[in-house]
Design a protein around this motif. Structure first.
Motif, short mmCIF file in Angstrom:
data_model
loop_
_atom_site.label_atom_id
_atom_site.label_comp_id
_atom_site.label_asym_id
_atom_site.label_seq_id
_atom_site.Cartn_x
_atom_site.Cartn_y
_atom_site.Cartn_z
N GLY A 197 -9.94 7.92 -16.32
CA GLY A 197 -11.14 7.77 -17.10
C GLY A 197 -12.32 7.45 -16.34
O GLY A 197 -13.65 7.39 -16.82
N THR A 198 -12.09 7.21 -15.07
CA THR A 198 -13.03 6.72 -14.05
C THR A 198 -13.52 8.07 -13.44
O THR A 198 -12.96 9.04 -12.85
CB THR A 198 -12.57 5.87 -12.79
N PRO A 199 -14.82 8.44 -13.74
CA PRO A 199 -15.42 9.82 -13.13
C PRO A 199 -15.40 9.98 -11.69
O PRO A 199 -15.57 9.17 -11.06
CB PRO A 199 -17.06 9.88 -13.65
N ARG A 246 -13.58 15.34 -18.42
CA ARG A 246 -12.56 15.80 -17.59
C ARG A 246 -11.79 14.35 -17.04
O ARG A 246 -10.54 14.41 -16.91
CB ARG A 246 -12.90 16.50 -16.35
N GLU A 247 -12.61 13.22 -16.79
CA GLU A 247 -11.95 12.07 -16.32
C GLU A 247 -11.01 11.64 -17.39
O GLU A 247 -10.25 10.64 -16.95
CB GLU A 247 -12.85 11.28 -15.86
N ASN A 248 -11.11 11.94 -18.58
CA ASN A 248 -10.30 11.25 -19.78
C ASN A 248 -8.92 12.09 -20.07
O ASN A 248 -8.29 11.69 -21.09
CB ASN A 248 -11.26 11.14 -20.87
N ILE A 249 -8.54 13.18 -19.23
CA ILE A 249 -7.58 13.97 -19.49
C ILE A 249 -6.48 13.55 -18.30
O ILE A 249 -6.94 13.67 -17.25
CB ILE A 249 -8.10 15.24 -19.29
N TYR A 291 -6.67 13.77 -14.16
CA TYR A 291 -5.76 12.68 -13.74
C TYR A 291 -4.32 13.49 -13.88
O TYR A 291 -4.04 14.02 -14.78
CB TYR A 291 -5.77 11.66 -14.36
N ARG A 335 -3.68 2.90 -22.69
CA ARG A 335 -5.05 3.73 -22.81
C ARG A 335 -5.11 4.49 -23.81
O ARG A 335 -4.98 5.90 -23.72
CB ARG A 335 -5.07 4.06 -21.33
N ASP A 339 -7.47 5.48 -25.34
CA ASP A 339 -8.75 6.41 -24.97
C ASP A 339 -8.63 7.62 -24.27
O ASP A 339 -9.52 8.42 -24.13
CB ASP A 339 -9.84 5.44 -24.42
N LEU A 340 -7.39 7.91 -23.69
CA LEU A 340 -7.21 9.17 -22.74
C LEU A 340 -6.57 10.14 -23.55
O LEU A 340 -5.82 9.98 -24.66
CB LEU A 340 -6.10 8.69 -21.68
N LEU A 388 -12.83 10.61 -9.66
CA LEU A 388 -11.82 10.02 -8.97
C LEU A 388 -10.51 10.70 -9.58
O LEU A 388 -9.37 10.13 -9.23
CB LEU A 388 -11.78 8.43 -9.03
#
Lengths: 342, 622
Positions: free
Chosen positions: B464-466, A51-54, A73, A93, A95-96, B468
């Protein structure tokens, strides 16, 4: 900066709920955006991306409130510029996983230039363009996709402009993935969003969406049961282009260089048009077709492979480093013509 | 280049000692005057002179040959003492055609050295320049100036007649004849140019040979031709010891970014759309892909700023650049960076305006745009470099402040700094202040608009920071939580907080350095590329025994905290600017001082002489 790849391998198992933010959704009751939000949230777990990469990026307009409701995000930016902001984000980025949420006004009027360039560059991101053929947030002026002669508050005698066709526009810009889906066809929408998200390059999805306040039933041709049955043509790779009720199936075929509709029963199998997502020329013909004279194609018009902008940018950087090593400012300052003063 | 090589060039004719000289090469835009000037600059730098340059060229890429508007020129002042400006009046003018003579001859001092290429003074070129009769036949020209008529084209062709090149190729080398001749006149070493030719034409031996021969022919012509009775030499200037290089403002801005990326370990994404005179920065950065910097040539100015903001959201430092017209287009995006409280660096390489204006000429008229040119209350930090080399430090400082305070920083350079060059003592990058960037990774108690008590900066989080995951945007936010808020008191609080954050950058500003007495009759306040002209004028007045001082502002928002006090230590305050009075207005509003402006908006740097005259008038109470 890290390498391309969104960390799919270590993604935890999510449910739709994991992608719902704590914010109250503030669209009008009955707005088609609710269905799109639900479909996107439901599609997320299947992407297999942490989820944090979206990231969801939007511009301005009703649809652009979208990021606030996603527990990922998100960045709600300025009118029309989401594709440009997303391009900068992808370059920084890669990677996102980046989504751009936009509308017919945001994406094709004030932001039309950025839409053109993000598509031709083939930046690796997914664009969801909500097309309701009206300016909703500013309370009901005609949009660049409104039909000519549209009577609105800003055009009491009817709009003078001819509409732009988002699918034809995207294909004309060199898009590598172009699809159309409908806010009320939940399963089709989820399936289309997932396919677009999996595309390497820009995945462009036009979502025909209802503004029940200012332009209700603009897409009734695909809502009304009978009309839908008569006109909806599902695009399926490798299958013939046919539509209409079972007892009166119609085939879309080419007569010379012109598409025509003919009864399916009377069409010899070798004259059937077999949908091929890799055929961009065919997609451009399909893009212009609409009811009442033609069927309304929904699904994936085209999906082709092409170089991705930010991958080329990264590759050049890697080659430059491989060639001469990481740059050092102290060395650069002393390079070229220098002289010493004692 | 060794010192011995620099001294090896000797002239048997008598050499007169000079303290300084102002030379201008002028010709058609196709005559290679910029290159000639750059090479002469390098030769002078290697000879140990201090110097300042002023390239001046038409906006048209290939302006019609021989026309007045197609004239391109390169001016430099070099000397054995500090040189602050490219000079006002010329000691020597090289005119390669009638148009160049007509445009520039009035800038030559009476008795100055005038060298013309007579070959170009044919009927066609005279007509194009609007000369009814050949000005070289007018005896007053030779009475007024030390006129040297040199048939450069013929001498050039003669020097290389046996080389297998066509006439056009041969003719194209004549600028090096002029360079060789002027190099002899001022005892400049040829080695730097010979080295340059060797490198530049490594793959074409014939062209290299032609250029070497023509350069040497020009040099020998000076030495042997009867017409030049004397030549000049300059003692090396007393400059701080160290390793030097020539530096232009645009290159210095680019390299400052590279230094910032290396030091901060945060990559830079540079979004730009080609525009004169800023394009050179994009081109320079694109050559340095090994330095944690990625460039995007965007589809327009707005996209360039937007891409930079997207990169900043992603945890890189977004940088964008343009000139005035492009900055106007970026305004809304800069406002987004203000409210999203993301770092963003914006270079504005000012040029003459409004609208397209004078694209290749300099101006300082974007100060108000930088300070206020956005909707609503959208304060940003504004910095301005004083010299081409200073651009390096200002670019670095802009990144440092933007990341420390989570704020956009506008850097106001200009066309003069961008293209002008100076001998620049190469700094040791390890002596630059550190750029410490902390990305928040701790989810405990996280909200996107929590603030650092010292800077008021909010946390920078890399997507990408989990844990946050958060949303920000252009809608007003509640301080702390970052949730959308339409609360009137919260908006008032946020407007004040964003302003206070910019004000706190004042704690980064070192004490203002005063050039001259700490109290006196007149303080001259400047900013940006007028540093050289103001400093030279003030030092001249000081040498005349006047109680005059100057301060040069590198921080324009916030202003230095000690400035108000300094302004009150002088009877009068003068603010010279290449605009119709922008900083003077800010100073009057901010400090209630009766500052007066000196304003010329001619697309050219201010003349030292004009500032001196104004200083004298003010001191005499006019």
């Amino acid at each position: 900066m890290s390498a391309t790849g969104t960390g799919a391998a270590e993604a935890p198992r999510y449910t739709k709920k994991d992608f719902e933010s704590d914010q109250d959704v503030r669209w009008c009751p009955g707005c088609g955006d609710y269905a799109v939000l639900s479909a996107v949230q439901k599609s997320m777990p299947d992407l297999g991306i942490p989820r944090e990469n979206i990231v969801f990026i939007s511009g301005i307009g009703c649809s652009s409130r979208f990021p606030y409701y996603m527990n990922t995000y998100g960045f709600h930016t300025i009118h029309g510029r989401a594709p440009a902001i997303a391009t900068g984000l992808r370059v920084a980025r890669p990677d996102l996983k980046v989504f751009v949420v936009t509308g017919d006004g945001d994406g094709l009027s004030i932001g039309g230039n950025h839409m053109l360039h993000v598509l031709r560059r083939n930046v690796n991101l997914t664009i969801l363009l909500f097309n309701n053929r009206i300016y909703g947030l500013t309370k009901g002026q005609y949009s660049p996709t409104s039909e000519q002669g549209k009577i609105t508050k800003s055009t009491p005698m009817g709009s003078a402009d001819r509409p732009v066709n988002p699918i034809a526009f995207a294909l004309g810009c060199g898009a590598t993935f172009v699809a159309r889906t409908v806010d009320r066809h939940i399963a089709h929408m989820e399936e289309t969003i997932k396919r677009a998200a999996a595309h390497r390059g820009t995945g462009f999805v036009e979502i025909l969406q209802n503004c029940n306040v200012y332009n209700d039933l603009a897409w009734n041709v695909l809502y009304d049961k009978e009309q839908r049955l008569a006109h909806e043509m599902k695009l399926e790779h490798g299958k013939p282009l046919v539509f209409g009720p079972v007892d009166a199936r119609q085939a879309l075929i080419m007569d010379g260089v012109k598409p025509v509709v003919a009864p399916a029963k009377e069409t010899p199998p070798d004259r059937l048009w077999i949908h091929d997502e890799s055929n961009l020329n065919a997609a451009k013909i399909l893009a212009d077709l609409f009811a009442p004279d033609y069927p309304v194609p929904v699904g994936v018009f085209a999906a082709v492979s092409a170089p991705v902008y930010e991958e080329i940018v990264l590759d050049q950087e890697q080659r430059a480093i491989a060639d001469k090593g990481v740059g050092e400012i102290a060395k650069l300052l002393k390079s070229g013509d220098t002289w010493k003063i004692e | 280049m060794s010192e011995t090589a620099a001294r090896a060039v000797t002239a048997p004719k008598p050499r007169r000692d000079l303290a300084r000289a102002v030379v201008r090469f002028a010709g058609d835009s196709g005559d290679g005057m910029q290159l000639t000037g750059e090479q002469f600059t390098l030769e002078s730098a290697v000879a140990g002179s201090d110097l300042a340059t002023l390239p001046n060229f038409p906006a048209e890429i290939r302006a019609p040959a021989g026309t007045l508007f197609g004239v391109s020129s390169f001016q430099l002042q070099f000397g054995s003492q500090r040189v602050y400006t490219p000079g006002d009046r010329l000691d020597c003018l090289v005119a390669m055609n009638p148009a160049a003579l007509k445009v520039h001859v009035d800038d030559l001092k009476p008795g100055g050295l005038l060298i013309v290429n007579t070959t170009a003074f044919d009927r066609r070129n005279l007509d194009k320049a609007g000369y009814a009769a050949n000005p070289l036949d007018d005896p007053t020209l030779a009475e007024r100036y030390r006129l040297h008529k040199v048939d450069m084209t013929a001498l050039t062709l003669e020097a290389i007649q046996d080389l297998p090149l066509n006439t056009k190729e041969k003719d194209r080398t004549k600028n090096f004849f002029a360079l060789g001749l002027v190099s002899w006149i001022y005892t400049r070493p040829l080695d730097p140019t010979l080295d340059w030719i060797k490198k530049k034409f490594a793959k074409n031996a014939t062209i290299a040979e032609a250029n070497v021969r023509v350069l040497k022919a020009g040099h020998a012509f000076g030495e042997t031709a009867e017409i030049f009775s004397e030549c000049y030499q300059l003692e090396p200037a007393e400059m701080a010891p160290g390793l030097y290089r020539a530096m232009t403002g645009n290159r210095a801005l680019a390299w400052g970014l590279l230094a910032a990326a290396e030091r901060s370990k945060v990559p830079i994404v540079y979004g730009a759309y080609p525009i004169t005179p800023a394009s050179g920065i994009l081109e320079e950065l694109a050559m340095h892909k090994r330095f944690r910097i990625r460039t995007i040539q965007a589809e327009d100015e707005i996209a360039a700023a937007s891409a930079a903001i997207g990169a900043s959201f992603g945890g890189a430092v977004g940088v964008t650049a343009s000139s005035g017209p492009g900055i106007a287009l970026k305004g809304e995006a800069i406002g987004l960076a203000v409210t999203a409280e993301l770092p963003l660096v914006i270079f504005d390489i000012q040029r003459g305006g409004p609208s397209t204006g004078l694209p290749t000429k300099t101006e300082q008229a974007d100060l108000m745009q930088a300070l206020y040119g956005r909707n609503s209350e959208a304060p940003v930090v504004v910095l301005a470099p004083a010299t081409p080399g200073d651009c390096f430090f200002i670019a670095y400082e802009a990144v440092r402040i933007a990341t420390k305070y989570m704020v956009p920083v506008i850097v106001l350079s200009d066309g003069f700094l961008a293209n002008g060059s100076e001998p620049w003592r190469i700094p040791d990058p390890s002596t630059l202040p550190p750029i410490e960037v902390h990305f928040r990774t701790d989810p405990a108690g996280f909200f996107p608009y929590l603030r650092d008590p010292a800077t008021l900066g909010r946390p920078w989080v890399r997507p990408g920071t989990p844990g946050l995951e958060h949303r920000i945007g252009g809608i007003e936010k509640q301080d702390g939580t970052g949730d959308i808020s339409y609360d009137p008191d919260n908006h008032d609080h946020m407007v004040r907080t964003r302003a206070e954050k910019v004000r706190r950058v004042a704690q980064e500003i070192p004490p203002t350095s005063i050039n001259g007495p700490a109290t006196g009759d007149l303080l001259v306040v400047g900013w940006g590329g007028t540093y050289g002209a103001i400093t030279a004028a003030v030092e001249r007045s000081q040498a005349d025994g006047k109680a005059v001082a100057s301060v040069h502002l590198r921080h324009l928002n916030p202003l230095p905290p000690d400035l108000g006090h300094i302004l009150r230590e002088y009877r009068r305050v003068l603010v010279p600017e290449i605009n119709s009075g922008q900083l003077v207005r800010v100073l009057r509003a901010e400090y209630l001082v009766d500052a007066v402006g000196f304003n010329r908006v001619r697309g050219l740097p201010l003349a030292t002489e004009d500032i001196c005259d104004t200083i004298n008038q003010l001191l005499e109470g006019h």
